[in-house]
Design a protein around this motif. Structure first.
Motif, PDB file in Angstrom:
ATOM      1  N   UNK A  18       0.830  -1.203   0.000  1.00 56.60           N
ATOM      2  CA  UNK A  18       0.000   0.000   0.000  1.00 56.60           C
ATOM      3  C   UNK A  18       0.867   1.256   0.000  1.00 56.60           C
ATOM      4  N   UNK A  19       0.462   2.246  -0.815  1.00 53.27           N
ATOM      5  CA  UNK A  19       1.084   3.567  -0.843  1.00 53.27           C
ATOM      6  C   UNK A  19      -0.011   4.620  -0.827  1.00 53.27           C
ATOM      7  N   UNK A  20       0.306   5.791  -0.295  1.00 62.27           N
ATOM      8  CA  UNK A  20      -0.671   6.892  -0.293  1.00 62.27           C
ATOM      9  C   UNK A  20      -0.024   8.137  -0.880  1.00 62.27           C
ATOM     10  N   UNK A  21      -0.857   9.024  -1.400  1.00 59.56           N
ATOM     11  CA  UNK A  21      -0.384  10.305  -1.917  1.00 59.56           C
ATOM     12  C   UNK A  21      -1.532  11.303  -1.853  1.00 59.56           C
ATOM     13  N   UNK A  22      -1.213  12.577  -1.977  1.00 57.86           N
ATOM     14  CA  UNK A  22      -2.244  13.624  -1.971  1.00 57.86           C
ATOM     15  C   UNK A  22      -1.769  14.782  -2.830  1.00 57.86           C
ATOM     16  N   UNK A  66      -6.855  12.944  -2.730  1.00 55.85           N
ATOM     17  CA  UNK A  66      -5.989  12.032  -1.988  1.00 55.85           C
ATOM     18  C   UNK A  66      -6.170  10.645  -2.594  1.00 55.85           C
ATOM     19  N   UNK A  67      -5.127   9.828  -2.526  1.00 55.75           N
ATOM     20  CA  UNK A  67      -5.167   8.551  -3.230  1.00 55.75           C
ATOM     21  C   UNK A  67      -4.481   7.455  -2.437  1.00 55.75           C
ATOM     22  N   UNK A  68      -4.917   6.237  -2.678  1.00 59.47           N
ATOM     23  CA  UNK A  68      -4.316   5.039  -2.100  1.00 59.47           C
ATOM     24  C   UNK A  68      -4.065   4.052  -3.235  1.00 59.47           C
ATOM     25  N   UNK A  69      -2.837   3.569  -3.307  1.00 67.08           N
ATOM     26  CA  UNK A  69      -2.489   2.517  -4.270  1.00 67.08           C
ATOM     27  C   UNK A  69      -2.266   1.235  -3.472  1.00 67.08           C
ATOM     28  N   UNK A  71      -3.815  -4.984  -8.687  1.00 61.11           N
ATOM     29  CA  UNK A  71      -3.170  -3.692  -8.460  1.00 61.11           C
ATOM     30  C   UNK A  71      -4.226  -2.617  -8.684  1.00 61.11           C
ATOM     31  N   UNK A  72      -4.515  -1.845  -7.632  1.00 59.39           N
ATOM     32  CA  UNK A  72      -5.624  -0.884  -7.670  1.00 59.39           C
ATOM     33  C   UNK A  72      -5.181   0.488  -7.194  1.00 59.39           C
ATOM     34  N   UNK A  73      -5.787   1.521  -7.784  1.00 57.95           N
ATOM     35  CA  UNK A  73      -5.600   2.900  -7.323  1.00 57.95           C
ATOM     36  C   UNK A  73      -6.979   3.490  -7.054  1.00 57.95           C
ATOM     37  N   UNK A  74      -7.157   4.021  -5.850  1.00 59.72           N
ATOM     38  CA  UNK A  74      -8.402   4.696  -5.472  1.00 59.72           C
ATOM     39  C   UNK A  74      -8.089   6.175  -5.249  1.00 59.72           C
ATOM     40  N   UNK A  75      -8.864   7.043  -5.882  1.00 62.10           N
ATOM     41  CA  UNK A  75      -8.664   8.488  -5.792  1.00 62.10           C
ATOM     42  C   UNK A  75      -9.977   9.129  -5.381  1.00 62.10           C
ATOM     43  N   UNK A  76      -9.967   9.881  -4.290  1.00 61.73           N
ATOM     44  CA  UNK A  76     -11.148  10.675  -3.955  1.00 61.73           C
ATOM     45  C   UNK A  76     -10.774  12.150  -4.094  1.00 61.73           C
ATOM     46  N   UNK A 136      -9.052  20.999 -15.919  1.00 65.26           N
ATOM     47  CA  UNK A 136      -7.626  21.180 -15.639  1.00 65.26           C
ATOM     48  C   UNK A 136      -7.217  20.487 -14.348  1.00 65.26           C
ATOM     49  N   UNK A 137      -8.050  20.579 -13.343  1.00 61.16           N
ATOM     50  CA  UNK A 137      -7.747  19.933 -12.066  1.00 61.16           C
ATOM     51  C   UNK A 137      -7.672  18.417 -12.217  1.00 61.16           C
ATOM     52  N   UNK A 138      -8.620  17.846 -12.966  1.00 65.10           N
ATOM     53  CA  UNK A 138      -8.609  16.389 -13.206  1.00 65.10           C
ATOM     54  C   UNK A 138      -7.296  15.965 -13.862  1.00 65.10           C
ATOM     55  N   UNK A 139      -6.887  16.690 -14.901  1.00 60.18           N
ATOM     56  CA  UNK A 139      -5.665  16.335 -15.623  1.00 60.18           C
ATOM     57  C   UNK A 139      -4.437  16.486 -14.732  1.00 60.18           C
ATOM     58  N   UNK A 140      -4.396  17.589 -13.975  1.00 59.31           N
ATOM     59  CA  UNK A 140      -3.224  17.848 -13.135  1.00 59.31           C
ATOM     60  C   UNK A 140      -3.118  16.821 -12.004  1.00 59.31           C
ATOM     61  N   UNK A 141      -4.250  16.468 -11.416  1.00 58.80           N
ATOM     62  CA  UNK A 141      -4.253  15.438 -10.366  1.00 58.80           C
ATOM     63  C   UNK A 141      -3.769  14.104 -10.926  1.00 58.80           C
ATOM     64  N   UNK A 142      -4.289  13.732 -12.114  1.00 62.02           N
ATOM     65  CA  UNK A 142      -3.909  12.459 -12.730  1.00 62.02           C
ATOM     66  C   UNK A 142      -2.403  12.383 -12.969  1.00 62.02           C
ATOM     67  N   UNK A 143      -1.797  13.499 -13.410  1.00 63.72           N
ATOM     68  CA  UNK A 143      -0.378  13.502 -13.730  1.00 63.72           C
ATOM     69  C   UNK A 143       0.504  13.617 -12.485  1.00 63.72           C
ATOM     70  N   UNK A 144      -0.051  14.156 -11.411  1.00 56.20           N
ATOM     71  CA  UNK A 144       0.768  14.455 -10.228  1.00 56.20           C
ATOM     72  C   UNK A 144       0.793  13.337  -9.202  1.00 56.20           C
ATOM     73  N   UNK A 145      -0.314  12.618  -9.028  1.00 54.27           N
ATOM     74  CA  UNK A 145      -0.369  11.596  -7.984  1.00 54.27           C
ATOM     75  C   UNK A 145       0.656  10.491  -8.232  1.00 54.27           C
TER      76      UNK A 145
END
Length: 349
Positions: free
Chosen positions: A145-149, A166-169, A176-181, A196-205
């Motif tokens: 498990x990994x987390x990021x925000x 915030x996300x949990x892998x 192998x799963x990634x959950x993003x809220x 823009x926020x959706x794209x930036x979050x996808x690329x940054x997490x």
């Protein structure tokens, strides 16, 4: 921080130019390109509730997914209702927005005490994500498990309305799963900013520890208050359709589906059919839509989307996708999904 601020200034500026061009009768070039290139958009999938999941023989992994904007209020009774009493799932994923300062994890653990324990959490002030797994399972020792925000700025008030994701892998039972809220920018006019926020979050997490040799996730799930609205119809005609159980006709006015169809966001994701009523905005303590002076147009702001990396390797069946109308403490209704996954026999670990 300066780079992120500049990025969102660009987003806001681009949105203004886009609205100005639309008013002058011009179509956005990106829009034209997306349509001509045959973007997938969001695939709407039906709910298979005829063959009830028996939690063992039909699936390799069952996931219950819940998203709820709490509007800064909570009770133990609401959270117990949120997680339910029938626990026919392996994993429970709970994404929360506008969470009050109470210890929400403690309340969730009390509600799930007999069946599930917390495997991971990702918290950024009022934006919180929890993954629970079955109690007394031998598989828990093998969980990776990994987390990021990632913040996109914008918060305030007593309940700290933090925007971002915030996300949990997690690797569990060979999946192998990634959950993003997430909680994206509000207001009907902020479509381009949300994109823009959706794209930036996808690329940054998870980008800080990105491994080019790592295998991609089998499934990615986005849940949260995405804040896309219904546009092109006034509030009273929209409410009349909802009252007559004709809310399905409003899906063509849904910004999220529109933007995905244009190829701007969530390309290749799936979502259950929107058979439930729009989840926002309600008068707190009731099931009546907003009667304030703003009289907002109801909208499906709260969503659960999922993407399978290779549909030939994993079969995903959506068993349930509904709003929880019996919870009244917020101006949003929670949304719950039940997703069952089955590995193809040819899939290697």
């Amino acid at each position: 921080m300066q780079r992120i601020t500049s990025f969102f200034r660009f987003c806001r500026g681009r949105a203004k130019l886009k609205r100005r061009a639309a008013a002058m009768g011009f179509m956005n070039h990106h829009h034209q390109t997306a349509i001509s290139s045959g973007q997938e958009g969001i695939k709407t999938v039906g709910v298979d509730n005829h063959n009830l999941c028996d939690f063992s023989s039909n699936s390799d992994l069952c996931i219950c997914i819940v998203t709820w904007n709490m509007n800064g209020k909570v009770s133990y009774e609401d959270l117990a209702e949120l997680v339910g009493s029938s626990r026919k799932f392996d994993l429970l994923v709970v994404g929360l927005q506008e969470v009050p300062r109470d210890n929400i994890l403690r309340l969730l653990q009390a509600a799930l005490e007999e069946t599930h324990i917390v495997l991971g959490k990702a918290i950024m002030q009022s934006l919180q994500l929890y993954v629970f797994g079955p109690k007394n399972s031998d598989l828990l020792v093998k969980v990776e498990l990994q987390v990021d925000k990632h913040s996109v700025g914008g918060f305030g008030g007593l309940i700290r309305r933090k925007k971002g994701a915030v996300a949990i892998r997690i690797n569990y039972k060979g999946f192998r799963m990634v959950f993003i809220t997430c909680h994206l920018s509000a207001h009907a006019s902020k479509v381009e900013e949300r994109n823009c926020q959706c794209k930036h979050i996808s690329h940054s997490l998870f980008s800080k520890n990105w491994n080019p040799y790592a295998k991609p996730a089998h499934i990615t799930v986005w849940l949260g208050d995405l804040n896309y609205r219904i546009q092109g119809i006034d509030t009273h005609p929209a409410r009349n359709l909802i009252q007559k159980d004709l809310h399905g006709t409003l899906t063509s006015n849904d910004q999220l589906l529109q933007e995905a169809e244009r190829g701007h966001i969530f390309n290749g994701y799936c979502e259950g059919t929107l058979t439930f009523k729009p989840t926002y905005k309600y008068n707190v303590g009731s099931s009546k839509y907003d009667t304030s002076y703003k009289v907002r147009v109801p909208a499906w702001t709260d969503r659960i989307l999922f993407k399978i990396e290779d549909a030939k390797k994993i079969n995903a069946t959506l068993r349930f996708y509904e709003s929880m109308d019996d919870i009244y403490s917020s101006d949003h209704k929670p949304v719950k999904a039940h997703l069952c996954l089955k590995l193809n026999k040819l899939l290697s670990a």
